[in-house]
Design an enzyme around this catalytic site. Structure first.
Site, PDB file in Angstrom:
ATOM      1  N   HIS A  22      -2.369 -16.003  34.505  1.00  0.00           N
ATOM      2  CA  HIS A  22      -3.450 -15.778  35.246  1.00  0.00           C
ATOM      3  C   HIS A  22      -4.338 -16.985  36.012  1.00  0.00           C
ATOM      4  CE1 HIS A  22      -5.664 -17.159  32.027  1.00  0.00           C
ATOM      5  NE2 HIS A  22      -4.906 -16.579  31.257  1.00  0.00           N
TER       6      HIS A  22
ATOM      7  N   ASP B  42      -9.057 -22.039  24.234  1.00  0.00           N
ATOM      8  CA  ASP B  42      -8.734 -22.135  23.261  1.00  0.00           C
ATOM      9  C   ASP B  42      -8.994 -23.501  22.342  1.00  0.00           C
ATOM     10  OD1 ASP B  42      -6.825 -19.578  22.752  1.00  0.00           O
ATOM     11  OD2 ASP B  42      -5.851 -20.539  24.690  1.00  0.00           O
TER      12      ASP B  42
ATOM     13  N   HIS C  65      -4.533 -20.149  33.985  1.00  0.00           N
ATOM     14  CA  HIS C  65      -3.299 -21.118  33.965  1.00  0.00           C
ATOM     15  C   HIS C  65      -3.142 -21.802  35.145  1.00  0.00           C
ATOM     16  CE1 HIS C  65      -1.728 -17.933  30.812  1.00  0.00           C
ATOM     17  NE2 HIS C  65      -1.717 -18.880  30.350  1.00  0.00           N
TER      18      HIS C  65
ATOM     19  N   VAL D 164     -11.798 -20.670  32.628  1.00  0.00           N
ATOM     20  CA  VAL D 164     -11.960 -20.014  33.878  1.00  0.00           C
ATOM     21  C   VAL D 164     -12.498 -18.431  33.646  1.00  0.00           C
ATOM     22  CG1 VAL D 164     -11.046 -19.134  35.865  1.00  0.00           C
ATOM     23  CG2 VAL D 164     -10.135 -21.269  34.839  1.00  0.00           C
TER      24      VAL D 164
HETATM   25  O1  PAF Z   1      -1.942 -21.660  24.550  1.00  0.00           O
HETATM   26  C1  PAF Z   1      -0.946 -21.193  24.560  1.00  0.00           C
HETATM   27  O2  PAF Z   1      -0.640 -20.444  25.453  1.00  0.00           O
HETATM   28  C2  PAF Z   1       0.100 -21.403  23.461  1.00  0.00           C
HETATM   29  O3  PAF Z   1      -0.732 -21.537  22.138  1.00  0.00           O
HETATM   30  C3  PAF Z   1       0.852 -22.641  23.735  1.00  0.00           C
HETATM   31  C4  PAF Z   1       0.095 -24.060  23.680  1.00  0.00           C
HETATM   32  C5  PAF Z   1       1.755 -22.609  24.991  1.00  0.00           C
HETATM   33  C6  PAF Z   1       1.911 -22.956  22.515  1.00  0.00           C
HETATM   34  O4  PAF Z   1       2.785 -21.725  22.585  1.00  0.00           O
END
Ligand code: PAF
Length: 289
Positions: free
Chosen positions: A34, A153, A37, A179
C-alpha cells in the site's frame, strides 16, 4: 525492474550494482503493498542508487491460529506498484531460499528477549523471534548499505535496531514516518479486511493517540494522558482495546508519572476481528503551574 526469486539471482543483481558504484537500499515487506510501503521505497531511493524490495510472507512470525494462510499474496499487483515507483529489484524468494534446505523454518535463530514478549509479543508469542530471524536472513542475502523500516511497527523497529546494533553494524537503519489515510487510520496491509463501517470504527485508534497527545500538550502526567485515550475507546464499544500505553522509546517500557521528555504512545485494538496497531511520539513536560 528485475524480479529475483532466488538468492543467486538477487546476488548477481546486487553485485552488478555495487560494481557500478551504487549504494544499495533495502525495504523488507510481506507484500500486499500500500502507499505506506511505497513511501518506504521513495525514502530508500533518497539513500541509495539501487533499491531492493523483498516480498516474503514469513511463516515464522505467525502464531498458530493467526492469518498466515489468508495473508494477502498479490505479487503481480505489488510488482506493478513497485515498477511505477522506481524500484530496481524485487526479491520474492521461496521459503527454501530463505530457510534452506527445505523451507521449513524450524526454530527461530534470533531471540527477541524480554521486551519481545511484551505488548505485541504478549499478544503474539514468538512473533518477534520470527521477525528477527527473517530480518537477519534477509540482511545476509541482500547485504544492503541501508535498510528502511516503517515507524508503524514501533516495537519491531525497536527490536530490529537492537539486532542491527548487535550483528549488522555496517547496515544503516532508516525509520520512515507512519502514512495515514485521510481519516487518520494508519495504513496497513490488514486494513483491506475491514468493511466500510469497520473502517469508521477503526478511526478511534488514531483518535485515541491524538487525545493522549492533547493531554500531554496540556502538561498532564502519563497516566492522565492514557485516561484521555481510554475515554475514546469507552465511547466506541465495537473496537476492542488490547493495550494503550506510554513507553520510554529508549527502553520500550511503560513510563511512570515522573517521566518527562519524549515518550511513545502505543496502541493495539481489534475491530471486526482485525488487529490494528498504531503509535505516536508525544512530549511529556513539566506540569503547568
Ligand atoms: O513489517 C513487516 O512487513 C515484516 O515484519 C517484515 C519486516 C517484512 C519481516 O517479515
Amino acid at each position: 525492474m528485475k524480479l529475483a526469486h532466488s538468492a543467486a539471482e538477487l546476488g548477481q543483481l546486487v553485485r552488478t550494482a555495487i560494481a557500478e558504484g551504487k549504494r544499495v537500499a533495502f525495504v523488507p515487506t510481506m507484500g500486499a503493498l500500500h502507499e505506506g510501503h511505497l513511501r518506504l521505497v521513495d525514502i530508500a531511493r533518497e539513500h541509495a542508487e539501487f533499491v531492493v524490495v523483498s516480498i516474503f510472507v514469513n511463516p515464522l512470525q505467525f502464531g498458530a491460529g493467526e492469518d498466515f494462510d489468508r495473508y494477502p499474496r498479490t505479487l503481480e499487483a505489488d510488482c506493478d506498484l513497485l515498477r511505477a515507483r522506481d524500484c530496481d529489484a524485487v526479491f520474492a524468494p521461496s521459503a527454501s531460499e530463505v530457510y534452506p534446505p527445505d523451507g521449513r523454518p524450524g526454530k527461530p535463530t534470533e531471540r527477541a528477549g524480554i521486551i519481545g514478549s511484551t505488548f505485541e509479543g504478549a499478544a503474539r508469542p514468538g512473533h518477534f523471534d520470527g521477525v528477527l530471524t527473517v530480518v537477519g536472513r534477509l540482511l545476509q542475502l541482500v547485504e544492503p548499505d541501508v535498510v528502511i523500516f516503517g515507524q508503524k511497527d514501533a516495537q519491531q523497529v525497536f527490536m530490529v535496531r537492537k539486532l542491527i546494533g548487535a550483528k549488522y553494524r555496517d547496515v544503516e537503519l532508516v525509520v520512515a514516518p507512519i502514512v495515514r489515510e485521510p481519516s487518520g487510520l494508519a495504513m496497513s496491509s490488514r486494513n483491506r479486511y475491514l468493511t466500510p463501517s469497520q473502517r469508521e470504527t477503526a478511526v478511534v485508534v488514531s483518535k485515541a493517540l491524538r487525545a493522549v497527545d492533547f493531554a500531554a500538550k496540556h502538561g498532564l502526567p502519563a497516566s492522565f494522558c492514557i485516561e484521555a485515550g481510554l475515554t475514546l475507546f469507552a465511547g466506541e464499544p465495537k473496537a476492542k482495546l488490547e493495550y494503550l500505553a506510554v513507553v520510554d522509546p529508549q527502553l520500550f517500557k511503560p513510563v511512570t508519572d515522573k517521566f518527562k521528555g519524549e515518550a511513545l504512545v502505543i496502541v493495539a485494538a481489534e475491530v471486526g476481528g482485525v488487529r490494528l496497531i498504531d503509535n505516536q511520539f508525544i512530549e511529556i513536560r513539566e506540569q503547568d503551574a
